[in-house]
Motif scaffolding. Structure first.
Motif, PDB file in Angstrom:
ATOM      1  N   HIS A   3       0.867  -1.172   0.046  1.00 55.57           N
ATOM      2  CA  HIS A   3      -0.080  -0.084  -0.061  1.00 55.57           C
ATOM      3  C   HIS A   3       0.862   1.476   0.076  1.00 55.57           C
ATOM      4  O   HIS A   3       0.577   2.282  -0.478  1.00 55.57           O
ATOM      5  CB  HIS A   3      -0.972  -0.009   1.292  1.00 55.57           C
ATOM      6  CG  HIS A   3      -1.792  -1.382   1.503  1.00 55.57           C
ATOM      7  ND1 HIS A   3      -2.758  -1.583   0.284  1.00 55.57           N
ATOM      8  CD2 HIS A   3      -2.113  -2.268   2.341  1.00 55.57           C
ATOM      9  CE1 HIS A   3      -3.172  -2.538   0.657  1.00 55.57           C
ATOM     10  NE2 HIS A   3      -2.828  -3.005   1.717  1.00 55.57           N
ATOM     11  N   GLY A   4       1.917   0.950   0.592  1.00 50.55           N
ATOM     12  CA  GLY A   4       2.827   2.478   0.616  1.00 50.55           C
ATOM     13  C   GLY A   4       3.770   2.684  -0.280  1.00 50.55           C
ATOM     14  O   GLY A   4       4.445   3.771  -0.370  1.00 50.55           O
ATOM     15  N   ALA A   5       4.069   1.448  -1.224  1.00 52.51           N
ATOM     16  CA  ALA A   5       5.170   1.745  -2.285  1.00 52.51           C
ATOM     17  C   ALA A   5       6.561   1.993  -1.682  1.00 52.51           C
ATOM     18  O   ALA A   5       7.081   2.804  -2.456  1.00 52.51           O
ATOM     19  CB  ALA A   5       4.479   2.468  -3.232  1.00 52.51           C
ATOM     20  N   ALA A   6       7.064   1.413  -0.691  1.00 56.78           N
ATOM     21  CA  ALA A   6       8.025   1.630  -0.084  1.00 56.78           C
ATOM     22  C   ALA A   6       9.248   0.967  -0.927  1.00 56.78           C
ATOM     23  O   ALA A   6       8.952  -0.061  -1.469  1.00 56.78           O
ATOM     24  CB  ALA A   6       8.176   1.107   1.582  1.00 56.78           C
ATOM     25  N   THR A   7      10.176   1.702  -0.805  1.00 63.96           N
ATOM     26  CA  THR A   7      11.603   1.168  -1.316  1.00 63.96           C
ATOM     27  C   THR A   7      12.714   0.966  -0.390  1.00 63.96           C
ATOM     28  O   THR A   7      13.679   0.359  -0.589  1.00 63.96           O
ATOM     29  CB  THR A   7      12.144   2.173  -2.363  1.00 63.96           C
ATOM     30  OG1 THR A   7      12.239   3.350  -1.889  1.00 63.96           O
ATOM     31  CG2 THR A   7      10.961   2.413  -3.492  1.00 63.96           C
ATOM     32  N   GLN A   8      12.497   1.555   1.115  1.00 66.70           N
ATOM     33  CA  GLN A   8      13.568   1.368   2.015  1.00 66.70           C
ATOM     34  C   GLN A   8      12.545   1.337   3.352  1.00 66.70           C
ATOM     35  O   GLN A   8      11.974   1.759   3.557  1.00 66.70           O
ATOM     36  CB  GLN A   8      14.293   2.775   2.220  1.00 66.70           C
ATOM     37  CG  GLN A   8      15.245   3.028   1.128  1.00 66.70           C
ATOM     38  CD  GLN A   8      16.507   4.155   1.260  1.00 66.70           C
ATOM     39  OE1 GLN A   8      16.145   4.712   2.425  1.00 66.70           O
ATOM     40  NE2 GLN A   8      17.378   4.333   0.369  1.00 66.70           N
ATOM     41  N   LEU A   9      13.544  -0.056   3.792  1.00 60.22           N
ATOM     42  CA  LEU A   9      12.753  -0.377   5.180  1.00 60.22           C
ATOM     43  C   LEU A   9      13.784  -0.755   6.332  1.00 60.22           C
ATOM     44  O   LEU A   9      14.764  -1.052   6.172  1.00 60.22           O
ATOM     45  CB  LEU A   9      11.938  -1.715   5.006  1.00 60.22           C
ATOM     46  CG  LEU A   9      10.628  -1.796   4.205  1.00 60.22           C
ATOM     47  CD1 LEU A   9      10.402  -3.097   4.055  1.00 60.22           C
ATOM     48  CD2 LEU A   9       9.514  -1.020   5.054  1.00 60.22           C
ATOM     49  N   SER A  10      13.435  -0.233   7.594  1.00 65.48           N
ATOM     50  CA  SER A  10      14.445  -0.425   8.597  1.00 65.48           C
ATOM     51  C   SER A  10      13.673  -1.053   9.882  1.00 65.48           C
ATOM     52  O   SER A  10      12.436  -0.882  10.018  1.00 65.48           O
ATOM     53  CB  SER A  10      14.945   0.794   9.111  1.00 65.48           C
ATOM     54  OG  SER A  10      14.123   1.903   9.611  1.00 65.48           O
ATOM     55  N   VAL A  11      14.206  -2.306  10.411  1.00 62.74           N
ATOM     56  CA  VAL A  11      13.642  -2.915  11.567  1.00 62.74           C
ATOM     57  C   VAL A  11      14.592  -2.717  12.694  1.00 62.74           C
ATOM     58  O   VAL A  11      15.949  -3.207  12.510  1.00 62.74           O
ATOM     59  CB  VAL A  11      13.323  -4.301  11.221  1.00 62.74           C
ATOM     60  CG1 VAL A  11      12.639  -4.926  12.341  1.00 62.74           C
ATOM     61  CG2 VAL A  11      12.366  -4.340   9.887  1.00 62.74           C
ATOM     62  N   ALA A  12      14.157  -2.291  13.893  1.00 60.92           N
ATOM     63  CA  ALA A  12      15.054  -2.110  15.008  1.00 60.92           C
ATOM     64  C   ALA A  12      14.555  -2.507  16.285  1.00 60.92           C
ATOM     65  O   ALA A  12      13.249  -2.224  16.379  1.00 60.92           O
ATOM     66  CB  ALA A  12      15.654  -0.550  14.912  1.00 60.92           C
ATOM     67  N   LEU A  13      15.380  -3.103  17.245  1.00 62.70           N
ATOM     68  CA  LEU A  13      14.871  -3.626  18.422  1.00 62.70           C
ATOM     69  C   LEU A  13      15.700  -2.791  19.654  1.00 62.70           C
ATOM     70  O   LEU A  13      17.089  -3.210  19.274  1.00 62.70           O
ATOM     71  CB  LEU A  13      14.795  -5.043  18.807  1.00 62.70           C
ATOM     72  CG  LEU A  13      14.514  -5.599  20.049  1.00 62.70           C
ATOM     73  CD1 LEU A  13      12.908  -4.954  20.436  1.00 62.70           C
ATOM     74  CD2 LEU A  13      14.653  -6.869  20.209  1.00 62.70           C
TER      75      LEU A  13
END
Length: 541
Positions: A466-476
């Motif tokens: 839905h957001g057409a994202a090209t960069q993602l980051s996952v952090a804990l």
């Protein structure tokens, strides 16, 4: 204003400017011709005056010579003497004199000679002659005698040999056709006499020059008008040559303007019209014939055709994406139905299998309570079986939350997140960054990690689909007594306050967070990406 009207206005302006220039040149040539004609007229007028004066100068000369001649003395002695008359007649013919009078100071005629018809009547009275000679030393004038015009010259004071020094000698010459022919020969023109008030006809051409001279009596009143017509062929030839040149320039200018007009029509307006029709109708056919031309408009036509091809390719891509979107929507529906089926299966497992297993465990506990104290092996076997049932219940509960617990036991949380992101590359290509504090991850329960992965899966899926994202980051990361799990993307974002934008997916994520007693946060705005956060409390871990 259209280009056609502008070019038409330009050509019209050029035509008007050209015609104005031609009129200006013609006016300049006309003024130059008029100046030349005026100079030539002035020169010819001076020559005419010179020849008239030259012709008139013969009369006073004749009078002066005659006054000294023996024939004139004989005429004065005997006015009727035939011999003197005959000798004077020969002299008159040579000098082209018509008549001669000898007039006394009192104005009375003493003698005359020449043409009898003319000499018989002296043209002036005694008072007129006296007034004339008193005002002018050697008068020269014209007089009318019937229809004939006479030119007269008065010579003052005869020779003392006559015994009377107060006599006047008046000489007359008739202006007849012979006189006009002689003047015409001198001036090399056509000479004629007209009335004093007759209108002079205008010259018929620039090469025709008309000069007029008034022939006046002794009082200055015009008696006749001398008209002299000159023909100057060089002026006519110059006018004809100028006119031919003007015609050549006009024809050349018109041909240039017409050629420019046809060139603009063929090289500019018609190609622009074809390009305009192609753009207006969305049809490349009108501009197709121009694409092969090695000109600016040919390159424009090629660009237009290329734009049509690009638009067709874009339309095909849009249709393909529409089909892909429809397929995604179908896949999403199937996925939703699968998830619903899994939820139903989870409820069935929870309500059926887990409850049955739990009941079985309770039954084993009841059996163990009925054993005798010496049945240690049986009690141990029952306790072992009960532990296995509890482990099975624990495993089934983990399966209900959607992730096999042994998978998380065999790999780290960061590896599980990376594997999850790798599995999402099938939706659309993207770049990712994972920052997991493994020490902090070990403090989370298995259920928290399972739900965190499920929430990550849902958030990443939404960001890509839905957001057409090209960069993602996952952090804990650690935040005091709390663990903060965040999934951030650079997609198109949404308004979290919009209920329609939140959808069922965010509500499911919020429900999972509540089940874990965690805080669920969504931070997004249109065009600025989105951030999904889970905050776990570490106090009870």
């Amino acid at each position: 204003m259209s280009i056609k009207l502008r070019l038409g206005f330009l050509l019209g302006s050029l035509l008007l400017a050209f015609l104005a220039l031609m009129f200006a040149l013609r006016a300049i040539e006309r003024r130059e011709l008029e100046t030349m004609l005026a100079e030539d007229r002035q020169t010819r007028a001076q020559l005419l005056d010179h020849w008239i004066d030259f012709a008139a100068r013969a009369l006073p000369q004749f009078a002066a010579d005659a006054a000294q001649s023996e024939e004139f003395s004989a005429l004065l002695a005997q006015p009727a003497a035939q011999n003197a008359q005959a000798r004077l007649a020969a002299a008159f013919a040579d000098a082209r004199v018509t008549a001669m009078w000898v007039v006394g100071r009192d104005g009375r005629e003493r003698a005359h000679a020449g043409d009898a018809a003319v000499a018989a009547a002296f043209p002036l009275g005694a008072a007129e002659l006296a007034q004339l000679v008193s005002e002018t030393p050697n008068p020269h004038f014209f007089a009318l005698q019937g229809p004939e015009l006479l030119e007269l010259c008065v010579h003052r004071r005869l020779s003392p040999a006559t015994g009377n020094d107060a006599d006047w000698l008046v000489v007359a010459r008739r202006w007849d056709d012979a006189q006009l022919r002689a003047l015409a020969q001198l001036t090399e023109a056509e000479v004629a006499l007209a009335g004093p008030h007759d209108a002079s006809p205008a010259p018929g051409s620039p090469s025709h020059i008309v000069l007029t001279r008034a022939l006046a009596d002794w009082q200055g009143h015009p008696l006749r008008t001398l008209r002299v017509d000159y023909t100057a062929p060089e002026f006519g030839q110059a006018v004809a040559a100028d006119w031919r040149q003007a015609q050549v320039f006009v024809i050349f200018g018109l041909l240039v303007i017409v050629a420019v007009g046809f060139a603009l029509q063929g090289w500019v307006l018609r190609p622009l019209g074809k390009i305009g029709r192609s753009l207006e109708k969305g049809d490349p056919a009108p501009a197709q014939s121009l694409s092969g031309e090695k000109s600016e408009l040919g390159r424009v036509a090629a660009l237009v055709l290329d734009s049509f091809e690009r638009r067709a390719a874009l339309q095909r891509e849009i249709e393909a994406r529409a089909h892909t979107q429809a397929a995604l929507e179908r896949s999403e529906g199937e996925l939703r139905r699968t998830l619903e089926e899994r939820a139903r299966l989870g409820r069935d497992l929870h309500d059926g299998v887990i409850q049955s297993l739990y009941a079985a465990g309770m039954g084993l506990a009841g059996i163990r309570a009925q054993l005798r104290p010496d049945q240690v092996d049986a009690a141990a076997r029952l306790e072992q079986t009960r532990g296995a049932l509890n482990e099975t219940i624990h495993d089934v509960r983990n399966f209900i939350v959607g992730l096999e617990p042994e998978a998380l036991k065999l790999q780290t949380f960061s590896h599980a997140v990376i594997a999850l992101l790798d599995s999402m590359h099938g939706i659309r290509p993207f770049r990712s960054h994972v920052s997991i504090d493994e020490t902090l991850a070990m403090r989370l329960s298995l259920a928290q990690r399972v739900h965190a992965l499920q929430i990550a899966r849902e958030a990443v899926s939404n960001a890509l689909r839905h957001g057409a994202a090209t960069q993602l980051s996952v952090a804990l990361r650690s935040a005091g007594d709390f663990a903060e799990f965040e999934i951030r993307d650079d997609g198109c974002g949404f308004d979290p306050r919009d209920a329609a934008a939140r959808g069922q997916g965010l509500r499911n994520l919020a429900q999972r967070a509540r089940e874990l007693d965690a805080e669920f946060r969504v931070d997004s705005e249109p065009g600025a990406g989105a951030s999904v956060q889970l905050v776990f409390s570490l106090r009870s871990s």
